[in-house]
Design a protein around this motif. Structure first.
Motif, PDB file in Angstrom:
ATOM      1  N   VAL A 157       0.356  -1.207   0.135  1.00 44.39           N
ATOM      2  CA  VAL A 157      -0.054  -0.651  -0.148  1.00 44.39           C
ATOM      3  C   VAL A 157       1.117   1.464  -0.429  1.00 44.39           C
ATOM      4  O   VAL A 157       0.680   1.462  -0.208  1.00 44.39           O
ATOM      5  N   LEU A 158       1.630   1.314   1.130  1.00 46.32           N
ATOM      6  CA  LEU A 158       2.672   2.595   0.717  1.00 46.32           C
ATOM      7  C   LEU A 158       3.452   2.730  -0.969  1.00 46.32           C
ATOM      8  O   LEU A 158       3.574   4.191  -1.089  1.00 46.32           O
ATOM      9  N   THR A 159       3.454   1.692  -0.850  1.00 46.64           N
ATOM     10  CA  THR A 159       4.130   1.282  -2.226  1.00 46.64           C
ATOM     11  C   THR A 159       3.522   2.132  -3.414  1.00 46.64           C
ATOM     12  O   THR A 159       3.654   3.391  -4.018  1.00 46.64           O
ATOM     13  N   GLY A 160       2.147   2.088  -3.517  1.00 48.03           N
ATOM     14  CA  GLY A 160       1.285   2.832  -4.141  1.00 48.03           C
ATOM     15  C   GLY A 160       0.945   4.007  -4.189  1.00 48.03           C
ATOM     16  O   GLY A 160       0.969   4.684  -5.188  1.00 48.03           O
ATOM     17  N   ILE A 161       0.996   4.451  -2.595  1.00 46.59           N
ATOM     18  CA  ILE A 161       0.557   5.568  -2.364  1.00 46.59           C
ATOM     19  C   ILE A 161       2.036   6.567  -2.681  1.00 46.59           C
ATOM     20  O   ILE A 161       1.436   7.038  -3.316  1.00 46.59           O
ATOM     21  N   ILE A 162       2.922   6.319  -2.532  1.00 45.94           N
ATOM     22  CA  ILE A 162       4.278   7.085  -3.227  1.00 45.94           C
ATOM     23  C   ILE A 162       4.425   6.760  -4.528  1.00 45.94           C
ATOM     24  O   ILE A 162       4.524   8.144  -5.275  1.00 45.94           O
ATOM     25  N   THR A 163       3.853   5.960  -4.605  1.00 41.62           N
ATOM     26  CA  THR A 163       3.880   6.056  -6.293  1.00 41.62           C
ATOM     27  C   THR A 163       2.472   7.219  -7.468  1.00 41.62           C
ATOM     28  O   THR A 163       2.898   7.736  -7.623  1.00 41.62           O
ATOM     29  N   SER A 164       1.621   6.811  -7.345  1.00 38.31           N
ATOM     30  CA  SER A 164       0.324   7.333  -6.767  1.00 38.31           C
ATOM     31  C   SER A 164       0.983   9.326  -6.756  1.00 38.31           C
ATOM     32  O   SER A 164       0.272  10.654  -7.835  1.00 38.31           O
ATOM     33  N   LEU A 165       1.857   9.458  -5.565  1.00 39.76           N
ATOM     34  CA  LEU A 165       1.597  10.730  -5.733  1.00 39.76           C
ATOM     35  C   LEU A 165       3.068  11.435  -6.607  1.00 39.76           C
ATOM     36  O   LEU A 165       2.995  12.399  -6.510  1.00 39.76           O
ATOM     37  N   ILE A 166       3.682  10.820  -6.748  1.00 43.26           N
ATOM     38  CA  ILE A 166       4.480  11.418  -8.152  1.00 43.26           C
ATOM     39  C   ILE A 166       3.587  11.319  -9.483  1.00 43.26           C
ATOM     40  O   ILE A 166       4.177  12.540  -9.769  1.00 43.26           O
ATOM     41  N   ALA A 167       2.880  10.300  -9.486  1.00 48.50           N
ATOM     42  CA  ALA A 167       1.610  10.618 -10.838  1.00 48.50           C
ATOM     43  C   ALA A 167       1.452  11.556 -10.861  1.00 48.50           C
ATOM     44  O   ALA A 167       0.863  11.951 -11.622  1.00 48.50           O
ATOM     45  N   GLN A 168       1.082  12.366  -9.666  1.00 50.01           N
ATOM     46  CA  GLN A 168       0.407  13.478  -9.078  1.00 50.01           C
ATOM     47  C   GLN A 168       1.258  14.864  -9.685  1.00 50.01           C
ATOM     48  O   GLN A 168       0.691  16.378  -9.077  1.00 50.01           O
ATOM     49  N   GLY A 169       2.389  14.513  -9.593  1.00 53.68           N
ATOM     50  CA  GLY A 169       3.406  15.788  -9.779  1.00 53.68           C
ATOM     51  C   GLY A 169       4.508  15.626  -8.559  1.00 53.68           C
ATOM     52  O   GLY A 169       4.864  16.749  -8.755  1.00 53.68           O
ATOM     53  N   TYR A 170       4.061  15.133  -7.151  1.00 50.69           N
ATOM     54  CA  TYR A 170       5.158  15.629  -6.280  1.00 50.69           C
ATOM     55  C   TYR A 170       6.900  15.073  -7.090  1.00 50.69           C
ATOM     56  O   TYR A 170       6.442  13.923  -7.506  1.00 50.69           O
TER      57      TYR A 170
END
Length: 220
Positions: A157-170
């Motif tokens: 779940v943590l991996t998914g959260i970090i990946t999604s945040l990068i996808a959002q532009g972080y």
């Protein structure tokens, strides 16, 4: 491809919002993706190694590496020099030791994490009770989370959260800091209706929205 389609059907049965892309011709243009996370459930067989090698060789943006991707990197050290700058590595202590050599204690791991964050030009998320985020030789400790997270699937779940945040532009560093905090906070909030013993990865997922709202409500 038939086996892959069966897995896709199962995923869509339980998570209809999930999008799956099948490699029908064996090729996917990786540059079309704004973020890539790899390793969860990947396995360490030859085909998994080949996939990881392909991703590293062809994707020129930060990648989030977890689980079996880290295990493969621990035995394929020649791939390290190809890891895109500002990628995120998310090892737990045993994975960390396989990657960077055995450590006698947590202090030694922290020092190595700081060192390799400089040498490799990456963000290292050393998962523990107080997770360390190491970047450019500096370390930041997270204050959220509980031992209920020591369950199968929680770190995925943590991996998914970090990946999604990068996808959002972080940036990858901010994605790691925010992602680790959100992940732990969601687990803490989930204890309102769960116990440490019964907490599951799905409970963390279900409380991510609450965690976001908590941060927004407590902004200065």
């Amino acid at each position: 491809i038939n086996i892959a389609k069966k897995f896709a059907d199962i995923i869509h049965t339980t998570n209809p919002e999930a999008m799956v892309m099948l490699r029908e011709d064996g090729l996917i243009n990786l540059q079309q993706f704004s973020a890539i996370g790899i390793g969860c459930g990947l396995g360490t067989q030859t085909t998994s190694e080949q996939l990881l090698e392909e991703v590293i060789a062809t994707y020129n943006q930060p990648i989030v590496f977890d689980a079996d991707a880290l295990n493969i990197l621990s035995v394929r050290r020649e791939l390290w020099k190809q890891i895109p700058l500002k990628s995120v590595l998310t090892p737990h202590p045993k994975e960390f030791d396989r990657l960077f050599g055995n450590c006698e204690n947590d202090f030694e791991r922290i020092q190595k994490a700081l060192q390799y964050s400089i040498e490799l030009g990456v963000v290292i998320v050393l998962k523990s009770h107080y997770t360390l985020i190491a970047y450019k030789g500096k370390g930041y400790f997270n204050t959220t989370g509980n031992v209920g997270l020591a369950k199968g699937g929680s770190v995925d779940v943590l991996t998914g959260i970090i990946t999604s945040l990068i996808a959002q532009g972080y940036t990858s560093f901010k994605a790691a800091v925010v992602g680790v905090y959100l992940h732990g906070l969601a687990a803490d909030l989930a204890l309102e209706n769960q116990s440490i013993e019964s907490l599951l990865a799905r409970d963390v997922i279900n409380y991510i929205g609450r965690a976001y709202n908590y941060i927004k409500e407590n902004e200065e």
